[in-house]
Design a protein around this motif. Structure first.
Motif, PDB file in Angstrom:
ATOM      1  N   UNK A   1      22.118 -15.477  42.799  1.00 53.66           N
ATOM      2  CA  UNK A   1      21.707 -14.648  43.007  1.00 53.66           C
ATOM      3  C   UNK A   1      22.299 -13.177  42.196  1.00 53.66           C
ATOM      4  N   UNK A   2      21.132 -12.327  42.574  1.00 49.66           N
ATOM      5  CA  UNK A   2      21.741 -10.839  41.129  1.00 49.66           C
ATOM      6  C   UNK A   2      20.016 -10.072  41.187  1.00 49.66           C
ATOM      7  N   UNK A   3      20.785  -9.000  41.232  1.00 50.20           N
ATOM      8  CA  UNK A   3      19.413  -7.658  40.859  1.00 50.20           C
ATOM      9  C   UNK A   3      18.475  -7.969  40.335  1.00 50.20           C
ATOM     10  N   UNK A   4      17.558  -7.404  40.454  1.00 54.35           N
ATOM     11  CA  UNK A   4      16.039  -7.659  39.496  1.00 54.35           C
ATOM     12  C   UNK A   4      16.734  -6.900  37.873  1.00 54.35           C
ATOM     13  N   UNK A   5      16.704  -7.624  36.846  1.00 56.03           N
ATOM     14  CA  UNK A   5      17.051  -7.052  35.706  1.00 56.03           C
ATOM     15  C   UNK A   5      15.883  -6.113  35.016  1.00 56.03           C
ATOM     16  N   UNK A   6      16.400  -5.493  34.821  1.00 61.33           N
ATOM     17  CA  UNK A   6      15.319  -4.012  33.734  1.00 61.33           C
ATOM     18  C   UNK A   6      14.752  -4.608  32.884  1.00 61.33           C
ATOM     19  N   UNK A   7      14.927  -5.684  32.035  1.00 60.15           N
ATOM     20  CA  UNK A   7      14.143  -6.196  30.904  1.00 60.15           C
ATOM     21  C   UNK A   7      14.165  -7.602  30.827  1.00 60.15           C
ATOM     22  N   UNK A   8      12.834  -7.797  30.442  1.00 61.01           N
ATOM     23  CA  UNK A   8      12.211  -9.770  29.929  1.00 61.01           C
ATOM     24  C   UNK A   8      13.260  -9.714  28.980  1.00 61.01           C
ATOM     25  N   UNK A   9      13.316 -10.992  29.773  1.00 61.95           N
ATOM     26  CA  UNK A   9      14.380 -12.113  28.849  1.00 61.95           C
ATOM     27  C   UNK A   9      14.050 -12.503  27.442  1.00 61.95           C
ATOM     28  N   UNK A  10      14.062 -12.768  26.585  1.00 59.51           N
ATOM     29  CA  UNK A  10      13.605 -13.325  25.185  1.00 59.51           C
ATOM     30  C   UNK A  10      13.176 -15.222  25.093  1.00 59.51           C
ATOM     31  N   UNK A  11      12.798 -15.714  25.082  1.00 56.49           N
ATOM     32  CA  UNK A  11      12.709 -17.304  25.581  1.00 56.49           C
ATOM     33  C   UNK A  11      12.624 -17.974  24.256  1.00 56.49           C
ATOM     34  N   UNK A  12      14.068 -18.134  24.536  1.00 53.89           N
ATOM     35  CA  UNK A  12      14.576 -18.856  23.706  1.00 53.89           C
ATOM     36  C   UNK A  12      14.985 -21.132  23.869  1.00 53.89           C
ATOM     37  N   UNK A  13      13.967 -21.507  23.661  1.00 53.58           N
ATOM     38  CA  UNK A  13      13.650 -23.381  23.666  1.00 53.58           C
ATOM     39  C   UNK A  13      13.883 -23.882  22.300  1.00 53.58           C
ATOM     40  N   UNK A  14      14.959 -25.040  22.318  1.00 47.65           N
ATOM     41  CA  UNK A  14      15.392 -25.234  21.448  1.00 47.65           C
ATOM     42  C   UNK A  14      15.230 -27.344  20.993  1.00 47.65           C
TER      43      UNK A  14
END
Length: 280
Positions: free
Chosen positions: A136-149
């Motif tokens: 658990x953690x606080x709400x992120x400020x920005x959306x993360x970049x998606x990386x599917x490898x």
């Protein structure tokens, strides 16, 4: 009317089977995660986990327990859990993979965190959940970049006997054990020799820390000695992806850890994700 109902039920079954189908690409794993998410929204947490999990699947509550046993004993019809994959990878043989990303518990006051799902392909070429964990953690400020490898290539020895497979698993376990011994002998500085450059470090209450330098600086900044000891390992048949879990101590506090390992071009095993979960 009955015939129409049966056809509809069959179509739903086939759509579900297709959603879990492993075609050897990371996109099939992402489709399975998204289908899993939809099942939680429709059927509730317990039914979705029971449906998607292999018989030996493990969940951390907070220590590792069998998923099927846990949700049979602790049924929940809650549908307020959702998540979004942001990083995923599969092995060359397509038998082992993992996804991780932001999860949200949609209560009156939403709460957030990052999950880790490790998946195994069964004999029917369907993805089954092998391990589930989260911080658990606080709400992120920005959306993360998606990386599917997907794998960079699909070359690996196809004819390997049971003894060779056991040796492969032993190598990963021994590498984790080597890190444990190094931490005991000379301290936290040894993490830098085992982390991949783009390692993801997950710690309770903290947003994911990405990159070796950032992760090592965070560990140093805690000012507490880390010790760990592995107790489980699983590795892809293709020998390029594996995970371990075990017990860790940071200062005086106890944790469970999960490490995702990848073999690089020089055949060195590196940690690409290191997650810590508070233990009982």
């Amino acid at each position: 009317m009955k015939k129409i109902f049966l056809i509809g039920a069959m179509l739903l079954f086939l759509l579900g089977a297709k959603a879990q189908k492993n075609d050897g690409t990371v996109s099939s794993l992402i489709k399975t995660e998204n289908y899993f998410n939809e099942e939680v929204a429709k059927e509730g947490i317990s039914e979705a986990f029971l449906k998607m999990t292999g018989k030996n699947g493990v969940v951390f509550r907070p220590n590792p327990v069998n998923i099927k046993q846990y949700y049979n004993q602790n049924p929940s019809k809650a549908t307020n859990l959702s998540w979004q994959p942001e990083f995923a990878m599969i092995s060359k043989d397509g038998e082992l993979g993992f996804t991780t990303g932001l999860y949200t518990l949609n209560n009156e006051q939403p709460s957030f965190g990052h999950y880790l799902s490790i998946w195994r392909s069964n004999q029917q070429k369907k993805w089954e959940l092998a391990l589930d964990a989260g911080i658990a953690h606080d709400k992120p400020i920005a959306d993360a970049k998606q990386v599917f490898l997907d794998p960079s290539d699909y070359k690996y020895p196809k004819l390997i006997g049971p003894k060779k497979m056991k040796m492969r698993e032993d190598i990963v376990f021994s590498t984790d054990l080597l890190l444990s011994k190094a931490l005991n002998q000379t301290g936290n500085k040894n993490f830098k020799d085992f982390y991949a450059d783009e390692v993801r470090y997950y710690f309770p209450g903290k947003l994911p820390i990405i990159g070796k330098a950032n992760a090592v600086n965070f560990i140093y900044g805690m000012g507490k000695q880390v010790t760990s000891y592995p107790n489980f390992v699983d590795r892809a048949f293709s020998g390029d992806l594996a995970y371990t879990n075990g017990k860790a101590t940071i200062g005086q506090k106890k944790y469970n850890y999960i490490r995702i390992w990848q073999k690089d071009a020089q055949s060195k095993w590196n940690i690409i994700l290191d997650m810590y979960l508070e233990a009982e």
